[in-house]
Design a protein around this motif. Structure first.
Motif, PDB file in Angstrom:
ATOM      1  N   GLY B  45      31.378 -45.611  56.623  1.00  0.00           N
ATOM      2  CA  GLY B  45      30.706 -44.307  56.646  1.00  0.00           C
ATOM      3  C   GLY B  45      31.386 -43.264  55.791  1.00  0.00           C
ATOM      4  N   TRP B  46      32.587 -43.551  55.324  1.00  0.00           N
ATOM      5  CA  TRP B  46      33.333 -42.582  54.514  1.00  0.00           C
ATOM      6  C   TRP B  46      33.388 -43.050  53.072  1.00  0.00           C
ATOM      7  CZ3 TRP B  46      35.510 -37.996  56.441  1.00  0.00           C
ATOM      8  CH2 TRP B  46      35.355 -37.830  57.815  1.00  0.00           C
ATOM      9  N   GLU B  47      33.459 -42.078  52.169  1.00  0.00           N
ATOM     10  CA  GLU B  47      33.529 -42.427  50.756  1.00  0.00           C
ATOM     11  C   GLU B  47      34.489 -41.489  50.032  1.00  0.00           C
ATOM     12  OE1 GLU B  47      29.368 -42.035  50.169  1.00  0.00           O
ATOM     13  OE2 GLU B  47      29.444 -39.873  49.840  1.00  0.00           O
ATOM     14  N   THR B  48      34.958 -41.960  48.903  1.00  0.00           N
ATOM     15  CA  THR B  48      35.816 -41.130  48.065  1.00  0.00           C
ATOM     16  C   THR B  48      34.963 -40.551  46.953  1.00  0.00           C
ATOM     17  OG1 THR B  48      37.730 -42.512  48.538  1.00  0.00           O
ATOM     18  CG2 THR B  48      37.853 -41.135  46.577  1.00  0.00           C
ATOM     19  N   ASP B  49      34.922 -39.226  46.874  1.00  0.00           N
ATOM     20  CA  ASP B  49      34.153 -38.588  45.802  1.00  0.00           C
ATOM     21  C   ASP B  49      34.738 -39.017  44.461  1.00  0.00           C
ATOM     22  OD1 ASP B  49      32.383 -35.712  45.326  1.00  0.00           O
ATOM     23  OD2 ASP B  49      33.701 -36.395  43.712  1.00  0.00           O
ATOM     24  N   PRO B  50      33.908 -39.627  43.594  1.00  0.00           N
ATOM     25  CA  PRO B  50      34.470 -40.180  42.351  1.00  0.00           C
ATOM     26  C   PRO B  50      35.054 -39.096  41.438  1.00  0.00           C
ATOM     27  CG  PRO B  50      32.045 -40.312  42.375  1.00  0.00           C
ATOM     28  CD  PRO B  50      32.461 -39.850  43.730  1.00  0.00           C
ATOM     29  N   ARG B  51      34.583 -37.866  41.574  1.00  0.00           N
ATOM     30  CA  ARG B  51      35.036 -36.816  40.678  1.00  0.00           C
ATOM     31  C   ARG B  51      36.328 -36.162  41.181  1.00  0.00           C
ATOM     32  NH1 ARG B  51      33.913 -31.587  40.331  1.00  0.00           N
ATOM     33  NH2 ARG B  51      32.604 -31.717  42.180  1.00  0.00           N
ATOM     34  N   THR B  52      36.381 -35.906  42.501  1.00  0.00           N
ATOM     35  CA  THR B  52      37.500 -35.129  43.056  1.00  0.00           C
ATOM     36  C   THR B  52      38.507 -35.977  43.823  1.00  0.00           C
ATOM     37  OG1 THR B  52      36.261 -34.784  45.108  1.00  0.00           O
ATOM     38  CG2 THR B  52      36.009 -33.117  43.387  1.00  0.00           C
ATOM     39  N   GLY B  53      38.117 -37.179  44.190  1.00  0.00           N
ATOM     40  CA  GLY B  53      39.000 -37.974  45.032  1.00  0.00           C
ATOM     41  C   GLY B  53      39.001 -37.532  46.489  1.00  0.00           C
ATOM     42  N   ASN B  54      38.210 -36.520  46.838  1.00  0.00           N
ATOM     43  CA  ASN B  54      38.155 -36.071  48.234  1.00  0.00           C
ATOM     44  C   ASN B  54      37.503 -37.132  49.113  1.00  0.00           C
ATOM     45  OD1 ASN B  54      39.166 -33.695  47.234  1.00  0.00           O
ATOM     46  ND2 ASN B  54      37.249 -32.525  47.442  1.00  0.00           N
ATOM     47  N   LEU B  55      37.949 -37.214  50.350  1.00  0.00           N
ATOM     48  CA  LEU B  55      37.355 -38.121  51.325  1.00  0.00           C
ATOM     49  C   LEU B  55      36.274 -37.373  52.095  1.00  0.00           C
ATOM     50  CD1 LEU B  55      40.679 -39.660  52.636  1.00  0.00           C
ATOM     51  CD2 LEU B  55      38.818 -40.959  51.566  1.00  0.00           C
ATOM     52  N   ARG B  56      35.085 -37.987  52.166  1.00  0.00           N
ATOM     53  CA  ARG B  56      34.001 -37.316  52.882  1.00  0.00           C
ATOM     54  C   ARG B  56      33.127 -38.339  53.590  1.00  0.00           C
ATOM     55  NH1 ARG B  56      30.834 -36.040  47.227  1.00  0.00           N
ATOM     56  NH2 ARG B  56      29.942 -38.145  47.068  1.00  0.00           N
ATOM     57  N   HIS B  57      32.446 -37.875  54.643  1.00  0.00           N
ATOM     58  CA  HIS B  57      31.514 -38.737  55.347  1.00  0.00           C
ATOM     59  C   HIS B  57      30.219 -38.818  54.537  1.00  0.00           C
ATOM     60  CE1 HIS B  57      29.020 -40.151  58.860  1.00  0.00           C
ATOM     61  NE2 HIS B  57      30.127 -40.842  59.050  1.00  0.00           N
ATOM     62  N   ARG B 269      51.179  -7.079  53.489  1.00  0.00           N
ATOM     63  CA  ARG B 269      52.283  -7.365  52.569  1.00  0.00           C
ATOM     64  C   ARG B 269      52.229  -8.796  52.046  1.00  0.00           C
ATOM     65  NH1 ARG B 269      56.332  -6.997  56.170  1.00  0.00           N
ATOM     66  NH2 ARG B 269      56.255  -9.250  56.456  1.00  0.00           N
ATOM     67  N   THR B 270      51.890  -9.735  52.946  1.00  0.00           N
ATOM     68  CA  THR B 270      51.944 -11.140  52.575  1.00  0.00           C
ATOM     69  C   THR B 270      50.705 -11.510  51.783  1.00  0.00           C
ATOM     70  OG1 THR B 270      52.976 -11.476  54.722  1.00  0.00           O
ATOM     71  CG2 THR B 270      52.329 -13.448  53.498  1.00  0.00           C
ATOM     72  N   GLU B 271      50.938 -12.177  50.695  1.00  0.00           N
ATOM     73  CA  GLU B 271      49.812 -12.599  49.876  1.00  0.00           C
ATOM     74  C   GLU B 271      49.758 -14.119  49.915  1.00  0.00           C
ATOM     75  OE1 GLU B 271      48.288 -11.827  45.319  1.00  0.00           O
ATOM     76  OE2 GLU B 271      50.253 -11.104  45.955  1.00  0.00           O
ATOM     77  N   VAL B 272      48.713 -14.661  50.508  1.00  0.00           N
ATOM     78  CA  VAL B 272      48.538 -16.108  50.536  1.00  0.00           C
ATOM     79  C   VAL B 272      47.385 -16.443  49.601  1.00  0.00           C
ATOM     80  CG1 VAL B 272      47.925 -18.118  51.920  1.00  0.00           C
ATOM     81  CG2 VAL B 272      49.382 -16.345  52.907  1.00  0.00           C
ATOM     82  N   ARG B 273      47.709 -17.135  48.516  1.00  0.00           N
ATOM     83  CA  ARG B 273      46.640 -17.590  47.622  1.00  0.00           C
ATOM     84  C   ARG B 273      46.461 -19.077  47.841  1.00  0.00           C
ATOM     85  NH1 ARG B 273      49.038 -15.646  42.288  1.00  0.00           N
ATOM     86  NH2 ARG B 273      50.271 -14.043  43.333  1.00  0.00           N
ATOM     87  N   ALA B 274      45.405 -19.460  48.523  1.00  0.00           N
ATOM     88  CA  ALA B 274      45.165 -20.866  48.826  1.00  0.00           C
ATOM     89  C   ALA B 274      43.827 -21.258  48.226  1.00  0.00           C
ATOM     90  CB  ALA B 274      45.153 -21.086  50.336  1.00  0.00           C
ATOM     91  N   HIS B 275      43.850 -22.219  47.333  1.00  0.00           N
ATOM     92  CA  HIS B 275      42.631 -22.665  46.668  1.00  0.00           C
ATOM     93  C   HIS B 275      42.422 -24.143  46.913  1.00  0.00           C
ATOM     94  CE1 HIS B 275      42.111 -18.859  44.684  1.00  0.00           C
ATOM     95  NE2 HIS B 275      43.380 -18.895  44.326  1.00  0.00           N
ATOM     96  N   ARG B 276      41.215 -24.486  47.315  1.00  0.00           N
ATOM     97  CA  ARG B 276      40.894 -25.896  47.481  1.00  0.00           C
ATOM     98  C   ARG B 276      40.797 -26.530  46.096  1.00  0.00           C
ATOM     99  NH1 ARG B 276      35.892 -24.533  50.744  1.00  0.00           N
ATOM    100  NH2 ARG B 276      35.230 -26.657  50.345  1.00  0.00           N
ATOM    101  N   VAL B 277      41.457 -27.653  45.948  1.00  0.00           N
ATOM    102  CA  VAL B 277      41.483 -28.362  44.662  1.00  0.00           C
ATOM    103  C   VAL B 277      41.216 -29.829  44.949  1.00  0.00           C
ATOM    104  CG1 VAL B 277      43.092 -26.724  43.579  1.00  0.00           C
ATOM    105  CG2 VAL B 277      44.002 -28.689  44.839  1.00  0.00           C
ATOM    106  N   PRO B 278      40.944 -30.616  43.900  1.00  0.00           N
ATOM    107  CA  PRO B 278      40.686 -32.036  44.148  1.00  0.00           C
ATOM    108  C   PRO B 278      41.895 -32.739  44.759  1.00  0.00           C
ATOM    109  CG  PRO B 278      39.946 -31.403  41.958  1.00  0.00           C
ATOM    110  CD  PRO B 278      40.729 -30.240  42.494  1.00  0.00           C
ATOM    111  N   LEU B 279      41.609 -33.666  45.670  1.00  0.00           N
ATOM    112  CA  LEU B 279      42.683 -34.471  46.259  1.00  0.00           C
ATOM    113  C   LEU B 279      43.278 -35.400  45.199  1.00  0.00           C
ATOM    114  CD1 LEU B 279      44.161 -35.182  48.904  1.00  0.00           C
ATOM    115  CD2 LEU B 279      42.346 -36.820  49.398  1.00  0.00           C
TER     116      LEU B 279
END
Lengths: 482, 482
Positions: B45-57, B269-279
């Protein structure tokens, strides 16, 4: 600190009412500002990203104008596209307060912003973007900002991040602060001490107290209860119910726990999918030389202005602005339940909010826009506001939104009492998913925390505060120079 | 509703202590679960996105495993990359409560999750993802879920969205609810009524009360104050200080306003820069057949499991999981100030939080990981916890994180009293930017609102609650089947 004395005083210990308009008029004469419309391609320092069509400053700072694709399944308008201002930095809006002879005074600034319809407005002590305090725009240092950077051992009286217009900004917030001055304070040109009573009277004047001042005033935590205690119960039933509404021990139709659960339910149920997209090719929107506008002619335009100013930290600059179409209506309906004034709050989704839904006024809309929207999108309770008999209108003033980003954005702010009589048709069942009757002390409690009350509701809370004090003859309302 | 009676009762009105382990053991025997490691490419039921390598259902539901690029300028580790679980849907964690003979009981479920080290755990009445209640996974309906969908006219007792691990999840939150049953409640197989006292005793057992139960228990608003009132002041000074700490009228080192200002300052004060990127290609991380792991061997792996279960809504499935390396330490340091117990809270930034910073325990770390991090990243106060004399350790239990996403994620939860004696070295100046001493009633007040206390701190608040009641002989701790 005697807040009540501050609200009651006919004039400030430091500043008589009589010479306010002289002071303000003289400043208005000196603080010359010229705002000139310029083509979007002719904005000094700004450029259009060739790939996305977004407008951005060449330094990468300040803000960008981008596109937003919005889906709110089940909402009155389930999907749309719009330009949006992306300004993720958190600025500071601060009011410095100090006691003189036991009476609280607020140091306010008469300040020009390019979008102000009337030029000068009464503003907080400090309005600083993050760019301001890092000095990226190369202007002069912002006076008094250090007192907010380091508020001393007692800490600030108010310190909470609150949202701004979610219909125009993506996740924009400002830090609302009130700090008590420890020692002597030099009053710079353009600044003046006001009591709360003086500010409340000025709130009723057209387009005079700016949005930033209103939001900070609404967050003052102690004002309501202390006022209610010191001033005693007034004779007028509306005002008496308002006093009781400020008392944290007074009853309320819904417990605070139940209100919080209602907000949780709304924020869980409502799905806002908002994605930033290129401004170029935004469906329904077209860019001409002078503006980005909707094909219907409704909503708002993105325009460009060139500003020449005196009495500001920078003498001249250019920037894009949002120019709304038509005057908005922003209104609280109130009702007395078991002797306690309640305000009808609306759980409202806006595309740019941090957290899906915030509590908004009963009515918040631009009636002109509804010509272009489906009938189902027409706001509930707008009729109750537009048809209210004059005796029910407890507050009415045309006030403007922030003049640093909005060009001539005027809203009619109203507080309409719905008790008794033929106009009292507005009601909601206790389990209405979108509206709740709330007391003032519940609103005050929520204002300690971020993102519960939207910017329009906060303005109206400040206006509601101003009704606590008995009416008295207003100062001369003629303003020498606008 | 007599919460105190519920906490005090040696056993429930409905369920004696004596047969708990029989009941639990019998269920453990019947609820057979087999968890088998499988290659990441072999997850049904799970697959690896061929472009990003992300795991998804393949349905696009449940969750995805993606990469995250994190920058926290000025933080102990200013930049890193990591895999992250993206699960934006808000699920429900709900406990149904009911009074029997005036004593509050909680309906709890003995539930297996694939990541549980010991198999069965005591869980809330309902743990439902949004997929659960829309039925997308094709399983059986979740028992009792309707009571949380429509909690009746009185509304829920608790209803607040709270975050989960910001080090593993991107913006994951669950809705924590407590609902009081109106009528008769049928007790399904695998469910049982517990008093708070019974649950508190079970909290001290290794890996028995699950994370979801702990967070919901921590949000119960009335427990502390009512317990303090009904049980009276205990003789033991630590417990007496804890009782006073639960009293909203008791003093505190910092006012709540000052605490809120501290949080505002930290979040500004705290700056958190979090960006989703390909696995795929995530710096420092490598995917093999069986796992995604860091080149250092530290932190955690992403693994794949195939689960066969009985006593669950679906009989078999596969999924990726997070497998941490090493047992974590999660600890509150406490100190009595003016007779009132205070807890040292840490304003902690995690990459996946909705709002930059949440209040975390004094210490929250996996000591093994620090071999791979700069010395400056070593947590403050870890020494005070690791070297604490046994007499100072007021609570200690190994508990696990959520077994639906984490595989064998065990943390040692501790409450360490720092008062007096040679070990009492831990202190912070009142204006320390990262730590504040807070009372229990301040924590309880903040728990009415979202995103103030992180999941680890909420677990410890539940553990702290359990110390209010005098110690008594624990029930037989031998568990027949794990």
């Amino acid at each position: 600190m005697r807040v009540a004395a501050s609200a009651r005083a006919r004039e400030g210990v430091r500043t008589p009412n009589d010479d306010f308009h002289d002071w303000f008029g003289a400043l208005a004469e000196r603080s010359y500002t010229r705002v000139e419309r310029v083509p979007l391609d002719g904005l000094d320092g700004w450029e259009t990203d060739p790939r996305t069509g977004n407008l951005r400053h060449h330094t990468g700072r300040f803000f960008t104008v981008e596109g937003l694709d919005v889906r709110i399944p089940g909402g009155p308008v389930p999907a749309w596209s719009q330009p949006i201002i992306n300004q993720p930095e958190i600025g500071v809006l601060g009011i410095l307060v100090k006691e003189f002879d036991g009476v609280l005074h607020c140091l306010m600034q008469a300040k020009v912003e390019p979008g102000n319809a009337g030029g000068l407005q009464i503003s907080p002590t400090v309005q600083a973007t993050r760019s301001n305090y890092t000095g990226v725009h190369g202007g002069r240092p912002v006076p008094y900002l250090d007192l907010f950077r380091d508020p001393g051992p007692r800490g600030p009286l108010v310190d909470v991040r609150q949202s701004e217009q979610g219909s125009a900004f993506h996740h924009k917030r400002n830090r609302n602060m009130v700090v008590e001055a420890d020692g002597e304070v030099e009053v710079h040109e353009g600044f003046r001490w006001f009591t709360l009573g003086q500010l409340h009277r000025l709130l009723a004047e057209r387009d005079l107290v700016n949005m930033d001042a209103r939001t900070v005033l609404s967050c003052l935590p102690f004002a309501h209860a202390e006022l209610a205690r010191e001033l005693g119960p007034p004779a007028d039933p509306f005002r008496a119910a308002l006093f009781r509404s400020c008392d944290p021990t007074a009853g309320s139709r819904h417990s605070l726990g139940s209100v919080l659960s209602w907000i949780t339910e709304a924020r869980t149920r409502t799905e806002v999918r908002a994605h930033r997209v290129p401004l170029a090719g935004l469906p329904g929107w077209h860019r001409t030389r002078d503006r980005v506008s909707h094909e219907s002619g409704a909503f708002f335009d993105v325009i460009g202005v060139r500003v020449e100013a005196r009495g500001r930290e920078v003498a001249g600059w250019s920037q894009p602005m949002i120019e709304p179409h038509g005057t908005g209506v922003v209104a609280f309906l109130t009702r007395t339940l078991d002797g306690v004034l309640h305000v009808l709050m609306h759980a409202r989704a806006e595309a740019g909010y941090m957290d899906v839904v915030e509590l908004a006024p009963t009515v918040q809309c631009t009636p002109d826009s509804y010509a272009y929207l489906p009938e189902s999108a027409r706001p509930r309770f707008l009729d109750e506001v537009e048809r209210a008999e004059p005796g029910r209108i407890r507050f009415q003033s045309v006030l403007s939104e922030e003049g640093g980003r909005f060009h001539h954005a005027l809203n009619r702010y109203l507080i309409v009492d719905t008790d008794g009589g033929p106009g009292a048709r507005a009601d909601v069942p206790p389990d209405d998913p979108d509206y709740r009757w709330m007391t003032v002390h519940q609103l005050v409690e929520l204002l300690r925390h971020s993102h519960y009350l939207n910017i329009q509701a906060r303005s109206l809370v400040a206006c509601l505060q101003s009704l606590l004090v008995p009416e008295e003859p207003a100062p001369t309302t003629e303003r020498k120079v606008r």
